[in-house]
Design a protein around this motif. Structure first.
Motif, short mmCIF file in Angstrom:
data_model
loop_
_atom_site.label_atom_id
_atom_site.label_comp_id
_atom_site.label_asym_id
_atom_site.label_seq_id
_atom_site.Cartn_x
_atom_site.Cartn_y
_atom_site.Cartn_z
N TYR A 85 0.84 -1.20 0.00
CA TYR A 85 0.00 0.00 0.00
C TYR A 85 0.88 1.25 0.00
CZ TYR A 85 -3.93 -3.01 1.23
OH TYR A 85 -4.90 -3.98 1.22
N GLY A 86 0.39 2.32 -0.67
CA GLY A 86 1.11 3.58 -0.67
C GLY A 86 1.25 4.13 0.73
N LEU A 87 2.43 4.65 1.04
CA LEU A 87 2.66 5.21 2.37
C LEU A 87 1.82 6.46 2.58
CD1 LEU A 87 6.54 4.87 2.51
CD2 LEU A 87 4.86 3.48 3.73
N ILE A 88 1.25 6.59 3.76
CA ILE A 88 0.45 7.77 4.09
C ILE A 88 1.35 9.01 4.05
CG2 ILE A 88 -0.84 8.93 5.91
CD1 ILE A 88 -1.90 6.11 6.68
N THR A 89 2.54 8.91 4.63
CA THR A 89 3.52 9.98 4.57
C THR A 89 4.63 9.52 3.63
OG1 THR A 89 3.03 10.64 6.83
CG2 THR A 89 5.11 11.42 5.89
N GLN A 90 4.72 10.16 2.47
CA GLN A 90 5.70 9.75 1.47
C GLN A 90 7.11 10.21 1.87
OE1 GLN A 90 5.57 7.94 -1.51
NE2 GLN A 90 3.60 7.29 -0.66
N PRO A 91 8.10 9.35 1.63
CA PRO A 91 9.49 9.73 1.93
C PRO A 91 10.03 10.71 0.88
CG PRO A 91 9.42 7.57 0.90
CD PRO A 91 7.99 8.00 1.10
N ASN A 92 11.12 11.36 1.22
CA ASN A 92 11.82 12.20 0.26
C ASN A 92 12.76 11.32 -0.54
OD1 ASN A 92 10.70 14.68 1.07
ND2 ASN A 92 12.07 14.75 2.82
N PHE A 93 12.82 11.59 -1.84
CA PHE A 93 13.67 10.82 -2.72
C PHE A 93 14.79 11.69 -3.26
CE2 PHE A 93 9.75 8.40 -2.79
CZ PHE A 93 10.20 7.08 -2.75
N THR A 94 15.94 11.09 -3.48
CA THR A 94 17.05 11.73 -4.17
C THR A 94 17.02 11.23 -5.61
OG1 THR A 94 18.35 11.78 -2.14
CG2 THR A 94 19.56 12.02 -4.22
N TRP A 95 17.07 12.14 -6.55
CA TRP A 95 16.97 11.80 -7.97
C TRP A 95 18.33 11.81 -8.63
CZ3 TRP A 95 12.41 10.23 -10.05
CH2 TRP A 95 11.24 10.53 -9.33
N SER A 96 18.52 10.90 -9.60
CA SER A 96 19.75 10.89 -10.40
C SER A 96 19.45 10.29 -11.77
CB SER A 96 20.86 10.11 -9.70
OG SER A 96 20.48 8.75 -9.52
N VAL A 97 20.40 10.49 -12.69
CA VAL A 97 20.30 9.96 -14.05
C VAL A 97 21.56 9.14 -14.32
CG1 VAL A 97 20.15 10.55 -16.51
CG2 VAL A 97 18.95 11.94 -14.83
N SER A 98 21.38 7.97 -14.92
CA SER A 98 22.53 7.13 -15.25
C SER A 98 22.42 6.65 -16.70
CB SER A 98 22.59 5.92 -14.32
OG SER A 98 23.67 5.09 -14.65
N PRO A 99 23.42 6.89 -17.53
CA PRO A 99 24.62 7.66 -17.22
C PRO A 99 24.29 9.15 -17.12
CG PRO A 99 24.63 7.07 -19.53
CD PRO A 99 23.42 6.41 -18.92
N GLY A 121 21.42 13.35 -19.43
CA GLY A 121 20.50 14.41 -19.07
C GLY A 121 20.68 14.78 -17.62
N SER A 122 19.71 15.54 -17.11
CA SER A 122 19.77 15.97 -15.71
C SER A 122 18.37 15.89 -15.12
CB SER A 122 20.32 17.39 -15.61
OG SER A 122 19.46 18.29 -16.30
N ILE A 123 18.32 15.86 -13.79
CA ILE A 123 17.04 15.83 -13.10
C ILE A 123 17.16 16.66 -11.84
CG2 ILE A 123 17.54 13.68 -11.83
CD1 ILE A 123 14.50 12.95 -12.48
N GLY A 177 12.17 15.96 -9.38
CA GLY A 177 11.89 14.90 -10.35
C GLY A 177 11.67 15.38 -11.78
N LEU A 178 12.04 16.63 -12.09
CA LEU A 178 11.88 17.14 -13.45
C LEU A 178 13.15 16.81 -14.25
CD1 LEU A 178 10.15 18.66 -15.52
CD2 LEU A 178 11.26 20.78 -14.73
N PHE A 179 12.99 15.93 -15.24
CA PHE A 179 14.10 15.44 -16.07
C PHE A 179 14.22 16.30 -17.31
CE2 PHE A 179 15.22 12.74 -19.75
CZ PHE A 179 16.51 12.38 -19.39
N THR A 180 15.46 16.64 -17.69
CA THR A 180 15.75 17.32 -18.94
C THR A 180 16.68 16.42 -19.74
OG1 THR A 180 15.56 19.48 -17.89
CG2 THR A 180 16.68 19.40 -20.02
N ALA A 181 16.22 16.00 -20.93
CA ALA A 181 17.01 15.10 -21.78
C ALA A 181 18.27 15.78 -22.25
CB ALA A 181 16.17 14.62 -22.96
N GLY A 182 19.34 15.00 -22.38
CA GLY A 182 20.60 15.51 -22.89
C GLY A 182 20.55 15.73 -24.39
#
Length: 173
Positions: free
Chosen positions: A79-93, A97-99, A103-108
């Motif tokens: 089940y979805g958490l009532i209180t959502q955790p904070n996430f760290t975003w990254s792009v590989s490779p 691009g960048s994020i 969570g807003l991704f910009t394509a390279g």
């Protein structure tokens, strides 16, 4: 559910849950003469962050364009958490691009496949992004005329374009 119930062995039983919440258990102990006594206890089952998912999970994004991603944390029951955790975003490779932290991704600037990763502690979720040039022809040098203005009878018109799918282009003036 109970591992053992309604028997002399049920004095010690394992309760298994299917959802977080507050539970009240009452046990009735009886003898062969039908004499009874009851006891109760309350149990709180907490949501435990156990998995995550990134949405959309698979998408194509054109070079330089943006795509918003959302990460959702789930408990031990799915089940979805009532209180959502904070996430760290990254792009590989990282060259794909960048994020940003929201969570807003910009394509390279090059085509290919990259992973968008949302992580909190040891729990991570990924989305697959295919970076494309786009769907149709793209102007690389705008239309021009030389000479311009024209004093004679003709002028040379020119334009440059590419097709990301390497299709032959037809120019119609």
């Amino acid at each position: 559910t109970y591992s053992v119930n309604n028997s002399s062995s049920a004095f010690n039983t394992l309760a298994t849950f299917n959802k977080a919440g507050n539970y009240q258990f009452q046990v009735t102990v009886s003898n062969p003469d039908n004499q009874q006594v009851t006891s109760s206890t309350n149990v709180v089952v907490n949501q435990t962050f156990s998995s995550a998912q990134v949405s959309p999970s698979t998408i194509s994004v054109q070079v330089g364009n943006q795509q918003q991603f959302v990460a959702t944390g789930y408990d031990q029951f799915g089940y979805g958490l009532i209180t959502q955790p904070n996430f760290t975003w990254s792009v590989s490779p990282s060259t794909g691009g960048s994020i940003n932290s929201g969570g807003l991704f910009t394509a390279g600037n090059s085509t290919g496949t990259v992973l968008v990763i949302a992580q909190n502690g040891v729990i991570q979720a990924m989305a697959t992004v295919t970076i494309t040039l786009g769907g149709g022809p793209q102007i690389t040098s705008p239309a021009s005329a030389n000479p311009n203005p024209v004093n004679g009878l003709t002028t040379q018109l020119s334009v440059s374009a590419i097709d990301p799918n390497h299709l032959e282009l037809t120019y119609t003036w």
